[in-house]
Every structure is written in C-alpha cells, then in structure tokens.
Enzyme design. Structure first.
Site, PDB file in Angstrom:
ATOM      1  CG  HIS A  42     -40.551  66.308  -9.795  1.00 10.38           C
ATOM      2  ND1 HIS A  42     -39.335  67.536  -9.903  1.00 10.38           N
ATOM      3  CD2 HIS A  42     -40.476  65.956 -11.165  1.00 10.38           C
ATOM      4  CE1 HIS A  42     -39.110  67.652 -10.969  1.00 10.38           C
ATOM      5  NE2 HIS A  42     -39.934  66.838 -11.976  1.00 10.38           N
ATOM      6  N   GLY A 197     -48.005  65.001 -13.421  1.00 11.70           N
ATOM      7  CA  GLY A 197     -48.380  66.575 -13.031  1.00 11.70           C
ATOM      8  C   GLY A 197     -49.469  67.323 -14.108  1.00 11.70           C
ATOM      9  CB  SER A 236     -36.310  70.755 -13.974  1.00 17.25           C
ATOM     10  OG  SER A 236     -37.052  69.682 -13.248  1.00 17.25           O
TER      11      SER A 236
HETATM   12  P1  AMP Z   1     -40.484  66.193 -15.648  1.00 14.27           P
HETATM   13  O1  AMP Z   1     -39.219  65.887 -14.597  1.00 14.27           O
HETATM   14  O2  AMP Z   1     -40.286  67.406 -15.828  1.00 14.27           O
HETATM   15  O3  AMP Z   1     -40.430  65.398 -16.502  1.00 14.27           O
HETATM   16  O4  AMP Z   1     -41.776  66.045 -14.592  1.00 14.27           O
HETATM   17  C1  AMP Z   1     -42.170  64.891 -14.139  1.00 14.27           C
HETATM   18  C2  AMP Z   1     -43.344  64.953 -13.580  1.00 14.27           C
HETATM   19  O5  AMP Z   1     -43.775  66.276 -12.559  1.00 14.27           O
HETATM   20  C3  AMP Z   1     -44.434  65.241 -14.849  1.00 14.27           C
HETATM   21  O6  AMP Z   1     -45.592  64.458 -14.512  1.00 14.27           O
HETATM   22  C4  AMP Z   1     -44.696  66.603 -14.570  1.00 14.27           C
HETATM   23  O7  AMP Z   1     -45.978  67.159 -15.181  1.00 14.27           O
HETATM   24  C5  AMP Z   1     -44.785  66.936 -13.139  1.00 14.27           C
HETATM   25  N1  AMP Z   1     -44.398  68.188 -12.621  1.00 14.27           N
HETATM   26  C6  AMP Z   1     -43.296  68.924 -13.071  1.00 14.27           C
HETATM   27  N2  AMP Z   1     -43.386  70.215 -12.475  1.00 14.27           N
HETATM   28  C7  AMP Z   1     -44.927  70.175 -11.724  1.00 14.27           C
HETATM   29  C8  AMP Z   1     -45.464  71.218 -10.853  1.00 14.27           C
HETATM   30  N3  AMP Z   1     -44.940  72.513 -10.802  1.00 14.27           N
HETATM   31  N4  AMP Z   1     -46.645  70.833 -10.384  1.00 14.27           N
HETATM   32  C9  AMP Z   1     -47.191  69.464 -10.463  1.00 14.27           C
HETATM   33  N5  AMP Z   1     -46.311  68.862 -11.161  1.00 14.27           N
HETATM   34  C10 AMP Z   1     -45.088  68.996 -11.952  1.00 14.27           C
END
Ligand code: AMP
Length: 341
Positions: A42, A197, A236
């Site tokens: 993030h 991401g 997460s």
């Molecule tokens: P989430 O909180 O899992 O919904 O993710 C929020 C944002 O963080 C989304 O755009 C995900 O693709 C990005 N994201 C989560 N994990 C990663 C990672 N390991 N590398 C890059 N972006 C990430």
C-alpha cells in the site's frame, strides 16, 4: 521531514467539500483506495501517487459489496490506529484518510422520493444469505449488502467481459462490488489521479476499463507488485497464514518466476507453462483455483505467448486464498527476472 497526522474524514459530504475546496485552489488530488491493514505494498502506491499529485487521500474501507456471504468479510484483518501511525510516519505523510463507516447508508442523503429509508442494513456482516433465498435469487451473485426491499442500495457497475474470467469465476460478486465502490469513491473524492496495485491485476484492468467506458476524468495508474524478501507478494491476508502455510505459499512466486524465465527462453506453449505452475503449487500442498496466461489488455486466454501476457494465479493455502501474477513479455531478455529458490 516533519511528521504530521493525516486529517481523518468519515463523512462523504465533508470529503467532497474538502476536495472541491482544494481543487478550486488548483491542487491536484490523488486517491489510493485500500481496505486497510496497511503494508509496504500500500505504501508503494502512496509513493507512486505522490509523483503526480499535490495532495493525497488514502481511503480505508472494507467494502461489504465485494464479499459474498460465504467469504472472509468478518475475519478481514484491521488495525485502524496502526494504519494511521504508519501513514503519519511516512515522509511527506498523507493529507486525508477517508474512513467512512458505511458507504451504503443513505439515511442522511434524503431520498429521491422524499421518504428516507430508515432500515439500511449495509453494515451487516455475512448474515444475509436468507434474504437471497427468500427472494429466489441466485445466492452466488449476492454480496454482503444485498437487501430484498426498501430504499437500500441497488445500483451496480459491471465491466462485463473483463470481470468474467480469472477471479471472477470463483468470486462472481467481486468485481461488481469493486467497480461500484470505486465509482462511489471517485464520485465522493473527485480525484485527478488514482493508483491501484498490479498485484490485483484484473481489478486494475477492470477499473481502467470502467474509467474509460464511463468517462471518469481520472488518470488511473498501475503500480508494481511489492514482495517480501522471500518473494511472497505482500497482502493483508498473509497474516492469516501459519508459518508452515506461508513457506508452502512461496511455491506460487517461485513457479511463476521459473515459468517467466522459461517463456523468455523460448518455451511459449501456455499449457506446458500452466501445468508446471499447477504441479509446483499442488506439490507444495496448495489448492489451485486457477493458473491462467492471458493477454495483458483484455485478459483473454492465449495458447502461445507471442505478445505481452500476464500469468495469473489464485491458490488456497489452508483457509487463505492468495493471488499473484507476473507480466511476461517474450521480447524482453530474461536477465532481470528474479528467481526465489
Ligand atoms: P487492498 O487493501 O488489499 O484492497 O489493496 C489496496 C490496493 O493496494 C490495491 O490497489 C492493491 O492492488 C494494492 N496492493 C495490495 N498488495 C499489494 C502489493 N503487494 N504490491 C502492490 N500493490 C498492492
């Protein structure tokens, strides 16, 4: 650089007022949507967004609209105070954390018919499958905010082709929920730039397509996957893996990186590459949901790698479903591909 707490905004109207005020002063606003429990993945999006913007909004909202009643909404990890501390510690910080209680509660909006819905159940967690059954609707396409009646939320965005394959096969409400909540966030925050991401590759493509098709005036940027030192893509959900499961889960990134090198060395048959990845994950004890090689732009399956593709995998280790992917361009030499052994 001086550390500063972000402003925490919980109300949609206040969020929009802040954004409009800042934009009227010529500021360029970035949005990084997240579901919290922040990690370095993030943070990398925030750093990417900083390159294009004057002010930065990070949203933290676990969206019930993208979980089916049988999925892990109620166990999704959260640590809001810890998230704020991480954001405060960042050089440059962030300007606003948008942290709504419930984006599907319209009681303060008034209503187009004049009668307010006083029974919004959008905060219910995993407990509404009964509504679906009573209505005779397919339970498979129900999310955690579905309601059978009243003035509750009923508008959904579907990116019809891109949402169908990969994760869409086993999670039929997922992209409908993601596209809808992101559209809501775009309408509330009104950012100029939003960063997603590539870890969630299909999601990033779905959002870009939605923005193009619905003429949102927003530049959607894809940011590279951030991995732990051993190669596991940060997520997460990793916190819910046991030490042993985490070890086994490394089979995903190891087999993907080997497949990438093999492809760049001329092994372009997708069925062979897919088989090798499936076998490696299964041998490690994982359960493969899918392992697909698809075109980067349209996510359509290919048989032979000729143009840029993405090799996408979803697999279960214990009770945790992990996703990962690698972009492969056979026109590029394999020298830069890292392999974890
Ligand atoms: P989430 O909180 O899992 O919904 O993710 C929020 C944002 O963080 C989304 O755009 C995900 O693709 C990005 N994201 C989560 N994990 C990663 C990672 N390991 N590398 C890059 N972006 C990430």
């Amino acid at each position: 650089m001086e550390k500063r707490d972000p402003e925490i905004i919980t109300e949609k109207e206040l969020m929009r007022t802040w954004s409009r005020f800042m934009r009227a002063q010529g500021k360029i606003i970035g949005l990084v949507p997240t579901m919290g429990y922040l990690h370095q993945g993030h943070i990398s999006l925030i750093e990417e967004a900083r390159k294009y913007t004057d002010l930065l909004v990070v949203s933290i909202y676990v969206n019930p609209g993208q979980f089916s009643p049988t999925e892990d909404l109620s166990t999704y990890p959260s640590d809001f105070r810890g998230d704020i501390d991480k954001l405060t510690a960042l050089p440059g910080g962030v300007d606003v954390v948008f942290h709504p209680q419930n984006l599907y509660d319209y009681r303060n909006n008034g209503s187009e018919s004049g009668d307010n819905d006083t029974s919004s159940g959008a905060t219910r967690r995993n407990n509404n499958s009964g509504d679906a059954k009573e209505e005779g609707r397919e339970e498979a396409v129900m999310s955690c905010i579905e309601r059978q009646s009243g003035n509750a939320h009923e508008t959904w965005i579907r990116v019809e082709r891109l949402e169908r394959g990969l994760c869409g096969k086993s999670r039929p409400v997922f992209f409908r929920g993601v596209a809808t909540v992101v559209a809501k966030l775009f309408n509330i925050v009104e950012p100029d730039v939003a960063v997603f991401g590539k870890k969630d590759y299909q999601q990033w493509r779905v959002i870009r397509r939605m923005v193009r098709d619905l003429d949102f005036p927003i530049n959607v940027i894809g940011s590279e996957i951030v991995r732990d030192d051993d190669g596991l893509a940060l997520s997460s959900r990793n916190v819910r893996l046991s030490t042993e499961e985490r070890e086994k889960a490394l089979s995903i990134n190891m087999s993907l990186s080997r497949a990438k090198i093999a492809a760049q060395n001329g092994q372009v048959s997708c069925s062979d590459l897919r088989n090798s990845v499936i076998q490696a994950i299964q041998e490690a004890g994982g359960k493969v949901d899918y392992a697909e090689i698809v075109s980067q732009e349209n996510l359509e399956a290919v048989e032979e790698i000729k143009s840029p593709v993405v090799f996408s995998v979803a697999a279960w280790f214990g009770k945790v479903r992990l996703i990962d992917n690698m972009e492969i361009d056979v026109r590029v030499q394999h020298v830069n591909t890292q392999v974890w052994t």
